[in-house]
Design a protein around this motif. Structure first.
Motif, short mmCIF file in Angstrom:
data_model
loop_
_atom_site.label_atom_id
_atom_site.label_comp_id
_atom_site.label_asym_id
_atom_site.label_seq_id
_atom_site.Cartn_x
_atom_site.Cartn_y
_atom_site.Cartn_z
N LYS A 1 0.83 -1.21 0.00
CA LYS A 1 0.00 0.00 0.00
C LYS A 1 0.87 1.26 0.00
O LYS A 1 0.53 2.25 -0.63
N LEU A 2 1.99 1.22 0.70
CA LEU A 2 2.92 2.36 0.72
C LEU A 2 3.50 2.60 -0.66
O LEU A 2 3.59 3.75 -1.12
N ILE A 3 3.89 1.53 -1.34
CA ILE A 3 4.42 1.66 -2.71
C ILE A 3 3.35 2.26 -3.61
O ILE A 3 3.62 3.19 -4.39
N PHE A 4 2.14 1.74 -3.50
CA PHE A 4 1.03 2.26 -4.31
C PHE A 4 0.78 3.74 -4.01
O PHE A 4 0.63 4.55 -4.92
N ALA A 5 0.73 4.11 -2.73
CA ALA A 5 0.47 5.50 -2.34
C ALA A 5 1.58 6.42 -2.85
O ALA A 5 1.30 7.51 -3.36
N THR A 6 2.82 6.00 -2.72
CA THR A 6 3.95 6.81 -3.19
C THR A 6 3.85 7.03 -4.69
O THR A 6 4.02 8.15 -5.19
N GLY A 7 3.58 5.95 -5.42
CA GLY A 7 3.42 6.06 -6.87
C GLY A 7 2.23 6.92 -7.26
O GLY A 7 2.31 7.71 -8.21
N ALA A 8 1.13 6.79 -6.53
CA ALA A 8 -0.07 7.57 -6.85
C ALA A 8 0.17 9.06 -6.64
O ALA A 8 -0.20 9.89 -7.47
N VAL A 9 0.81 9.42 -5.52
CA VAL A 9 1.14 10.83 -5.27
C VAL A 9 2.09 11.34 -6.35
O VAL A 9 1.89 12.41 -6.92
N GLY A 10 3.12 10.53 -6.64
CA GLY A 10 4.06 10.91 -7.70
C GLY A 10 3.37 11.11 -9.03
O GLY A 10 3.66 12.05 -9.78
#
Length: 178
Positions: free
Chosen positions: A63-72
């Motif tokens: 979920k952290l990877i997904f959130a980081t990518g989504a914000v980016g």
């Protein structure tokens, strides 16, 4: 002095573009560059999401990877859209009669390369969490950028701006989520 520097940069940009673009004409290489470029369209990024959320051993890290990518991605898309509308740089095939694009461009203007920005941002985010993939991801993102010039839809400085935008977007993603 700045005007002279910008003229030299523009001249270099055009000469490098022509040099790379004139490499095309080999069916296998043209097809390979087309396929590499298509990986930057966004479909690959969408395919990664279920992998992260379902198959990642640590669901919270997925979920952290997904959130980081989504914000980016949101940062990248916002700045990309703003720059496209403000700069309005004409694509190479619209400037030079001898240049025909080998892949349909996603929009009218050239600066910056969104495919490159997305590939670089994705490579940085995934490479941070999957260190064993860092080198292949960097090579892939460089190939996406190169393919955009090879296929006649971007100048090298468009790709360079895409790299900077991708790095910045990933850094903002990490800043916001960690």
């Amino acid at each position: 002095m700045i005007k002279r520097l910008l003229l030299r940069l523009s001249d270099w940009d055009i000469r490098l573009f022509m040099r790379i673009f004139n490499l095309n004409g080999r069916r296998l290489t043209d097809h390979l560059m087309y396929l590499i470029s298509k990986t930057g369209d966004g479909h690959l990024y969408i395919a990664i999401i279920p992998f992260l959320l379902i198959f990642h051993p640590d669901l919270s890290e997925g979920k952290l990877i997904f959130a980081t990518g989504a914000v980016g991605f949101v940062v990248k898309l916002s700045i990309y859209t703003l720059l496209k509308k403000k700069v309005k740089r004409t694509r190479p095939f619209d400037v030079f009669e001898e240049v025909e694009f080998l892949i349909p461009p996603p929009d009218r203007f050239s600066f910056p390369s969104g495919h490159t920005a997305g590939a670089v941002m994705t490579a940085i985010v995934l490479g941070h969490f999957y260190t064993f993939l860092q080198i292949p991801l960097v090579i892939w993102s460089c190939m996406v950028g190169f393919s955009r010039v090879y296929l006649g839809v971007h100048y090298p400085t468009d790709v360079a701006a895409g790299v900077v935008l991708g790095i910045f977007s990933a850094k903002v993603g990490f800043f916001v989520t960690t």
